[in-house]
Structure formats: structure tokens, C-alpha cells
Design a protein around this motif. Structure first.
Motif, PDB file in Angstrom:
ATOM      1  N   ASN A 282       1.988   9.200   7.494  1.00  0.00           N
ATOM      2  CA  ASN A 282       1.669   8.458   6.281  1.00  0.00           C
ATOM      3  C   ASN A 282       2.945   7.836   5.712  1.00  0.00           C
ATOM      4  O   ASN A 282       3.919   8.538   5.446  1.00  0.00           O
TER       5      ASN A 282
ATOM      6  N   VAL B 277      -8.812  -0.675  -0.287  1.00  0.00           N
ATOM      7  CA  VAL B 277      -8.016   0.052   0.696  1.00  0.00           C
ATOM      8  C   VAL B 277      -8.634   1.429   0.894  1.00  0.00           C
ATOM      9  O   VAL B 277      -8.862   2.166  -0.073  1.00  0.00           O
ATOM     10  N   ASN B 278      -8.924   1.768   2.154  1.00  0.00           N
ATOM     11  CA  ASN B 278      -9.462   3.086   2.496  1.00  0.00           C
ATOM     12  C   ASN B 278      -8.413   3.859   3.279  1.00  0.00           C
ATOM     13  O   ASN B 278      -7.811   3.338   4.221  1.00  0.00           O
ATOM     14  N   LYS B 279      -8.200   5.115   2.882  1.00  0.00           N
ATOM     15  CA  LYS B 279      -7.246   5.987   3.594  1.00  0.00           C
ATOM     16  C   LYS B 279      -8.020   6.867   4.563  1.00  0.00           C
ATOM     17  O   LYS B 279      -8.933   7.587   4.183  1.00  0.00           O
TER      18      LYS B 279
ATOM     19  N   GLY C  29      -2.389   5.463   0.159  1.00  0.00           N
ATOM     20  CA  GLY C  29      -3.425   4.453   0.297  1.00  0.00           C
ATOM     21  C   GLY C  29      -3.780   3.732  -0.987  1.00  0.00           C
ATOM     22  O   GLY C  29      -4.839   3.101  -1.073  1.00  0.00           O
TER      23      GLY C  29
ATOM     24  N   VAL D  59       0.856  -1.181   0.000  1.00  0.00           N
ATOM     25  CA  VAL D  59       0.000   0.000   0.000  1.00  0.00           C
ATOM     26  C   VAL D  59       0.892   1.230   0.000  1.00  0.00           C
ATOM     27  O   VAL D  59       1.853   1.317   0.787  1.00  0.00           O
TER      28      VAL D  59
ATOM     29  N   GLU E 179      -3.345   6.396   9.009  1.00  0.00           N
ATOM     30  CA  GLU E 179      -4.434   5.438   9.182  1.00  0.00           C
ATOM     31  C   GLU E 179      -4.883   4.860   7.848  1.00  0.00           C
ATOM     32  O   GLU E 179      -5.211   5.599   6.914  1.00  0.00           O
ATOM     33  N   TYR E 180      -4.920   3.535   7.785  1.00  0.00           N
ATOM     34  CA  TYR E 180      -5.310   2.817   6.576  1.00  0.00           C
ATOM     35  C   TYR E 180      -6.230   1.656   6.972  1.00  0.00           C
ATOM     36  O   TYR E 180      -6.083   1.076   8.057  1.00  0.00           O
ATOM     37  N   GLU E 181      -7.136   1.322   6.088  1.00  0.00           N
ATOM     38  CA  GLU E 181      -7.985   0.155   6.288  1.00  0.00           C
ATOM     39  C   GLU E 181      -7.922  -0.716   5.041  1.00  0.00           C
ATOM     40  O   GLU E 181      -8.134  -0.234   3.930  1.00  0.00           O
TER      41      GLU E 181
END
Length: 556
Positions: free
Chosen positions: A147, A71-73, A56, A52, A78-80
Motif C-alpha cells: 500500500n 476510489v475503491n481500496k 485509498g 490517492v 490494489e486500488y480502483e
């Protein structure tokens, strides 16, 4: 010729089960599971790998179970990662998963990553990633969200405490000492692994294999690293691909940095430390995801407050995993399996450790695998707070963690079996390895002028991909043979068997070649009896061989 025939489930030379799918069943899978155009194979352990970017963006990924990726930023650092696969996560919880995270960059710096896993439905899991700057003037004694790009690998711990030893998508594993020397390392596809330390805290790992990297680029690899120590420490570790230097080699860079060399200092300082590494290769479009190695030893999730296991599994026969808390931030994870560590030594196992938290935090883990005796491997784990006011030393701190252990050595072993019928279950010699044919021989009667038929097979019982050689052993002057290889289409290989031998290339652990033998006595021979021997050899290590025998008797 690349063999793709699979036996029924069986145990390898270490007693580990090779749970590959039969060929007929495998033929139904392509097209049913696909990610980014890759053919896939359903598995119980490795779920996904990828990288990633800082913003993101998922730049390269693969999932052996066919999972889709999102992938969500979120906010800073913070990343999901969402993995979606129909029904794949039913009956599991977040502690049934291991996530290894490594900051992805070439160069010295002071970031680390934390993970948290939650199962949102039978079809989806969510992986929260928190990236932390560990030396920042804004918050010298607490983590500062930052980040950064990172690599990730996701494993599922099976509920029956057994995991297949197949190390899917693993390209290389190893342990590098403080001075940049390889303690032990193996490349799953057969290349060589070397290392160096160009500068303090800066290491290069080179994998060489003639012509193997002609189509590769920097996005084709995913890396995991952990500092190799049995004591508390405050080094951050990061990795990246330095270059695909040529068609023949690829170079990876690893950096280790002291993030607390001066109390409340805003700058990291390169510091040389030994480390374990596991490198994964993302398949090219059209490539399958069949494992080229069986290096996986065990895995566990551990509760940091109590030291109790949350989930665990072993890849060894009769293997078990236990854990214990020895003190604040000080743990042992013990893998026990009768006789499985005989002859092994320090450096033969890579231990990857990862801390877990749902919020931003600043604990760094270390891990070291030590062979205690023939039956026992102990992994020492520490977790430390590295941003405590007024100190430049790591401070022990309990934290939930996971451990993943893989072998770093190659263990070549051909296995020859023989029988009157081609049925695998009717053959003799499974897991017997010798050079005299004892325990793996059959008797046949030969009618005058007629041929008698038998079958034999050559299997890869080693832990990595190998080219195996089948050929005669000793004299065949009393018989007139015809030998056919039945794998990949029937063909006459008599000439090769009598001379330099017949080679099966790129045989993965558990794969085999099947042969048919048709023998008769030569007309010029007056012997009433004779012995015919065949041998299988590993081209990785010609000292590793196995022999089978035919005892022939004239029938009047």
C-alpha cells in the motif's frame, strides 16, 4: 486585465490547431459541468488528475471533462479508480487511454505502480492500480503488493490520430540531469524553474513566481516523473511536494533508487539518474480549467509483444506516430512532423512512460526523447524485469506501455494582423512574423479633415501564457491618431500606444487583443502620403516581435 476572447479554430505558429471554444458557446458551459465546485471545459485529451492516499482516500482531484470520481481500496497494493461522465467514453476501449502513475512520497524507497484500464460503459471507465514493493525479503524475486500513496493523470487518445496541443492543467515541465541541473524546463504561467541535488538520488525542483503561491498548499499539485534513459535500468522513481516555501516559490522533491544493487537484497539504494517531470496544478475553487500552455507533442499506447501501436495521436501539423520493437523490452516511438523539430535539441522534450498489467508484476520502464532531424523525434523506450533471481541488473522483458511527450521550452511569439474590417478572416498577416510589415499592410485613403478607420489584433502564437505589448513603431508626426482597445470593453489607449505601450496580461496561447485605429492627417502636415506602423512584442522575450503597417494617402 485578463483577456478571455477566443477566435474561431485556427493554427498557431507551429501549424497546430488551437481548438478552443468560441466565447458565446463557453458562456453556456458553467454549471453544466462541475467537479468539486470547479468550472470545467470539455476536452478530448486530459480526463482527470489526482492523488490517492495509502488507504485509498482521494485527497485532491480535478477533471476537465466534469467526471465524477470514486476510489475503491482492494487488497494490499490494489486500488480502483472509477471515472463517471455521461456518454464521455462511448466508442472507446481501454487502450484508448493513458494513465501515468508516480509514487507519492518524499524520501527514498523502492515501490512502483502498474495500471490497467477498462471501459465498463459509455459513462464509466475503471482504472486498476497495482503498487509493488520491488525489494522485499518475503519475495526477493517477485513483486510484493504494498500500500502506497500515488499521483495519477488520465489522458484519452482521440480516434482521429490528432490531439490538441493544449496542455491543460500543466504547471511545469522539464528534464533534470544526473547532477541535478536543469537541462530544459518551462513554467506554463511564467515562473522560473531551477533544480538541485542535495544528496545521491535526491533532487529538488523549485518553481519561483513572485506572489503566485500565496493561497497554495501541498495538496494543490500532482506530479509525474520518468527515468530518462535509452537503455535498460532498474531505478524506481517517486515524487512529492517538499513545501510551499513562501508566497513566491514551491519546492518539489524527486527520488531515484536502485532496486537491484545487490542480488536478492531487501534494501533499496539511492542512485542518481536523470529524469523527465511534468507537474500539474489542481485549480482552486472557482478557477476555470482553460489551458495556459500548448506543450503537448504526442501520445501512444504500444503492445509490448509486437511493438505495434494500439492507439496514437500527434499534436503537430501533419504529424504522425509509429512504433517498433527492436528487441526484448526495447522499443522506439517515432513522431514525424515536417520541420517541427528544427533547431530543437536533447532536453527540449519530456517523455513520460508507463507500464500496464492487470496483475501484480515487476517491470520498470525508461524513456528518452532524442531529436533525430528537423522532421523527426524518436523516443527510445525500455521495459525491464527488476526481480530476476541471481542478478543485480535489469533484465529486458516485453511489457505493454504508453508514452506521453511534452515540450520543455518556452516559445514566445506575438502575431499582429490588420484589416479594414474587424472580421478575423478579412485581416492580413496571420502567421507572418517580421519587423518591416511585409505581407501585413493595408492602404487607406483619408478625406480632408476626416478620420479613416481600420482594425488590428495582437495574438499570442507562443506555446505558453504571455504578457504581450502593443505600441507604435517609428514616428507618427504626420498623423493625429485615436486608438481604442475593444477587448474587455472599448477604451481609449492612444496615450499608451504612443509612449510605453499597452499590455495585455496573461494571454494564453491563441488568445488576442482587438484594436480599432482612427487616423487623420495633422492640419500642419502637407504630406500626401505617410506610413503608420504598429508592433507587438512578447514581454518574455523582447526580441520576439511582429510589425503591421498602414499606408495612408490623402483623398482630394
Amino acid at each position: 486585465m485578463k483577456t478571455l476572447l477566443f477566435s474561431k479554430y485556427k493554427r498557431d505558429r507551429k501549424g497546430r490547431i488551437n481548438k478552443r471554444m468560441p466565447r458565446l458557446f463557453r458562456a453556456l458551459i458553467p454549471g453544466l459541468l462541475a467537479v468539486s465546485g470547479f468550472a470545467t471545459e470539455a476536452r478530448a485529451d486530459l480526463i482527470a488528475i489526482g492523488r490517492v492516499s495509502t488507504t485509498g482516500i482521494l485527497s485532491r482531484e480535478a477533471s476537465p471533462i466534469g467526471a465524477g470520481f470514486v476510489v475503491n481500496k482492494g487488497g494490499d497494493g490494489e486500488y480502483e479508480i472509477l471515472l463517471h461522465a455521461s456518454g464521455a467514453f462511448a466508442g472507446t476501449s481501454g487502450t484508448d487511454y493513458i494513465v501515468n502513475l508516480t509514487t507519492s512520497d518524499v524520501g527514498s524507497d523502492d515501490e512502483m505502480a502498474l495500471a490497467n484500464v477498462s471501459v465498463t460503459s459509455d459513462d464509466e471507465i475503471s482504472i486498476d492500480v497495482r503498487m509493488e514493493d520491488l525489494e522485499d525479503a518475503v519475495a526477493p524475486n517477485s513483486p510484493q503488493p504494498r500500500n502506497r500513496a500515488f499521483y495519477f493523470q488520465v489522458y484519452r487518445i482521440p480516434g482521429d490520430n490528432f490531439v490538441s496541443p493544449d496542455s491543460n492543467l500543466v504547471f511545469a515541465t522539464g528534464l533534470v540531469d544526473t547532477g541535478g541541473n536543469i537541462v530544459s524546463a518551462v513554467a506554463a504561467d511564467g515562473g522560473s524553474v531551477t533544480a538541485s541535488r542535495p544528496a545521491t538520488g535526491e533532487y529538488e525542483i523549485t518553481v519561483s513566481d513572485p506572489g503566485a503561491f500565496s493561497a497554495d498548499d501541498a495538496q494543490d499539485y500532482v506530479i509525474a516523473c520518468s527515468v530518462d534513459l535509452a537503455s535498460h535500468s532498474d531505478e524506481a522513481i517517486r515524487a512529492g511536494i517538499a513545501s510551499v516555501a513562501s508566497d513566491d516559490e514551491v519546492v518539489f522533491q524527486v527520488n531515484t533508487d536502485d532496486v537491484q544493487s545487490t542480488a536478492d537484497d531487501d534494501n533499496h539504494d539511492p542512485a542518481s539518474r536523470s529524469f523527465s517531470f511534468v507537474i500539474y496544478r489542481v485549480p482552486q475553487p472557482g478557477e476555470d480549467m482553460v489551458s495556459a500552455s500548448q506543450l503537448l507533442v504526442g501520445m501512444a499506447r504500444v503492445n509490448g509483444a509486437s511493438g505495434f501501436l494500439q492507439a496514437s495521436a500527434s499534436g503537430l501539423e501533419n504529424g504522425s506516430v509509429v512504433s517498433g520493437r527492436q528487441g526484448e523490452g526495447d522499443y522506439t516511438v517515432t513522431i514525424t512532423a515536417p520541420g517541427q523539430f528544427a533547431g530543437k535539441q536533447f532536453g527540449d522534450y519530456a517523455a513520460l512512460v508507463q507500464c500496464y498489467s492487470a496483475v501484480h508484476d515487476d517491470e520498470i520502464p525508461t524513456a528518452r526523447a532524442i531529436v533525430q532531424d528537423d522532421d523527426t523525434l524518436i523516443v527510445h523506450v525500455t521495459t525491464s524485469d527488476v526481480e530476476v533471481d541471481g542478478t543485480n541488473a535489469a533484465t529486458p522483458q516485453d511489457r505493454n506501455f504508453s508514452i506521453l511527450v511534452l515540450e520543455t521550452f518556452s516559445d514566445a511569439q506575438p502575431d499582429m494582423l490588420i484589416g479594414r474590417k474587424r472580421s478575423y478572416s478579412k485581416m492580413k498577416g496571420k502567421d507572418r512574423y517580421n519587423t518591416n510589415g511585409r505581407g501585413q499592410r493595408i492602404r487607406l485613403k483619408v478625406k480632408p479633415g476626416k478620420r479613416t478607420k481600420s482594425f488590428f489584433r495582437l495574438e499570442n502564437d507562443g506555446n505558453i501564457q504571455d504578457d504581450l505589448l502593443a505600441r507604435r513603431k517609428g514616428s507618427w508626426r504626420r498623423v493625429k491618431p485615436k486608438i481604442y482597445c475593444l477587448t474587455g470593453g472599448k477604451r481609449n489607449v492612444t496615450g499608451k500606444m504612443k509612449s510605453s505601450g499597452f499590455i495585455g496580461t496573461e494571454l494564453k496561447p491563441g488568445e488576442h487583443l482587438l484594436f480599432q485605429s482612427r487616423m487623420k492627417f495633422r492640419g500642419s502636415s502637407t504630406a500626401s502620403r505617410t506610413k503608420v506602423r504598429f508592433q507587438g512584442l512578447s514581454t518574455r522575450d523582447l526580441s520576439r516581435r511582429d510589425v503591421i503597417m498602414l499606408r495612408l494617402k490623402r483623398k482630394n
